[in-house]
Design an enzyme around this catalytic site. Structure first.
Site, short mmCIF file in Angstrom:
data_model
loop_
_atom_site.label_atom_id
_atom_site.label_comp_id
_atom_site.label_asym_id
_atom_site.label_seq_id
_atom_site.Cartn_x
_atom_site.Cartn_y
_atom_site.Cartn_z
N ASN A 10 0.86 -1.18 0.00
CA ASN A 10 0.00 0.00 0.00
C ASN A 10 0.90 1.23 0.00
OD1 ASN A 10 -1.81 2.05 0.51
ND2 ASN A 10 -2.33 1.39 2.58
N LYS A 12 0.05 4.26 -0.42
CA LYS A 12 -0.64 5.45 0.13
C LYS A 12 -0.43 6.66 -0.81
CE LYS A 12 -0.01 3.43 4.64
NZ LYS A 12 -0.01 3.60 6.08
N HIS A 96 -9.53 1.02 5.21
CA HIS A 96 -8.22 1.23 5.85
C HIS A 96 -8.41 2.16 7.05
CE1 HIS A 96 -4.10 2.49 6.52
NE2 HIS A 96 -3.74 1.40 5.86
N GLU A 98 -6.76 4.58 8.08
CA GLU A 98 -6.59 6.01 7.78
C GLU A 98 -7.88 6.57 7.18
OE1 GLU A 98 -2.99 5.56 5.51
OE2 GLU A 98 -1.93 5.04 7.36
N GLU A 168 -5.41 -5.24 10.61
CA GLU A 168 -4.39 -4.22 10.83
C GLU A 168 -4.64 -3.51 12.15
OE1 GLU A 168 -2.43 -2.97 6.95
OE2 GLU A 168 -4.15 -1.65 7.19
N GLY A 174 2.46 2.00 10.77
CA GLY A 174 3.41 3.10 10.62
C GLY A 174 4.12 3.46 11.91
N SER A 214 3.41 -2.48 10.29
CA SER A 214 4.87 -2.52 10.43
C SER A 214 5.47 -3.87 10.05
CB SER A 214 5.28 -2.11 11.85
OG SER A 214 4.87 -0.78 12.10
C1 PEP Z 1 -0.78 0.10 6.22
O1 PEP Z 1 -0.93 1.30 6.22
O2 PEP Z 1 -1.64 -0.64 5.68
C2 PEP Z 1 0.40 -0.43 6.89
C3 PEP Z 1 0.35 -1.66 7.28
O3 PEP Z 1 1.45 0.42 7.06
P1 PEP Z 1 2.90 0.06 7.70
O4 PEP Z 1 3.35 -1.23 7.09
O5 PEP Z 1 3.76 1.21 7.35
O6 PEP Z 1 2.67 -0.10 9.17
#
Ligand code: PEP
Length: 255
Positions: A10, A12, A96, A98, A168, A174, A214
């Site tokens: 992703n 973003k 998601h 976000e 998630e 992040g 992460s």
């Molecule tokens: C995400 O935003 O879907 C995500 C998992 O980000 P990160 O791997 O940076 O934690």
């Protein structure tokens, strides 16, 4: 049940179009030998088309990062599932955290998006996950259950089976803080059990459940060795070819 792993990046709202196309090309070249894993790239909308063109002939698929649930119409700034399909995407990320936290995406909206995406033959990657506060209040399973049940409420058995669920935990996105493999597995097992209750065991065994939060080259293998973890949704580490390819190649020793 043997579920094919699915690793999705992703991106973003990052990268220029030319950098995105170059990254997709490098990933295509370096991932072509890993045929036992589905690889998906989710670039920002403006670069979907050139990246789809660049990936033609390769098994790597492209995902949009969001969509509207309507077929078409007066929804300035939105992407319709039919347009996403037309642009060559096989998947779309919905729900998601976000989008939920910053843009007010509700469980009900996620459910409507999942419905319209399936109508167009686009597979939703349905993101669910709890905040740190919810985890600390022992609400994790309630929260993901509510998100999941609403998201799939309008889908038939086969549509549920082909959907991808991305667990998630919001506190791991992040932040560099990953759920331990055991913590993730515990939630993934519960997610599958919820699907068993609503659609039966045969359907639940087909659903691929990604972990996201992460994921890095140094933790992917342990996460992926858990029984109910079938893939990863990768944010930060998908922005460079080296780290993303190492995640895709997690079963090999070296790329
Ligand atoms: C995400 O935003 O879907 C995500 C998992 O980000 P990160 O791997 O940076 O934690």
């Amino acid at each position: 049940m043997n579920r094919k792993p699915i690793i999705a990046g992703n991106w973003k709202m990052n990268l220029s179009i030319s950098d995105g196309v170059a990254l997709a090309s490098t990933i295509r070249d370096r991932c072509s030998r890993y045929r036992d894993v589905d690889v998906v790239l989710s670039p920002q909308a403006m670069m979907i088309w050139p990246i789809v063109k660049r990936l033609e002939g390769s098994p790597i698929q492209v995902a949009a990062q969001n969509c509207h649930w309507a077929e078409k119409g007066a929804f300035t700034g939105e992407l319709a599932p039919a347009q996403i399909k037309d642009a060559g995407c096989a998947y779309t990320i919905i729900g998601h955290s976000e989008r939920r936290q910053l843009f007010g995406e509700t469980d009900a909206a996620v459910g409507k998006k999942a419905r319209t995406l399936h109508d167009q033959g686009v597979i939703p990657i349905i993101c669910i996950g709890e905040t740190l506060e919810q985890r600390e209040a022992a609400q994790t399973i309630n929260v993901v259950s509510q998100q999941l049940v609403t998201a799939i409420s309008d889908l038939n058995d086969d549509e549920v089976a082909t959907s991808v669920i991305a667990y998630e935990p919001v506190w791991a996105i992040g932040t560099g803080r990953t759920a331990t493999p055991a913590q993730a597995q515990e939630v993934h097992r519960n997610i599958r059990e919820i699907i068993v209750r609503h659609h039966g065991d045969a359907i639940a065994q087909r659903v691929r459940i990604q972990y996201g939060g992460s994921v890095k080259p140094n933790n992917v293998r342990d996460l992926m060795s858990e029984h109910d973890i079938d893939g990863a949704l990768v944010g930060g580490a998908s922005l460079t070819a080296d780290s993303f390819v190492q995640i895709v190649a997690h079963r090999e020793d070296i790329d």
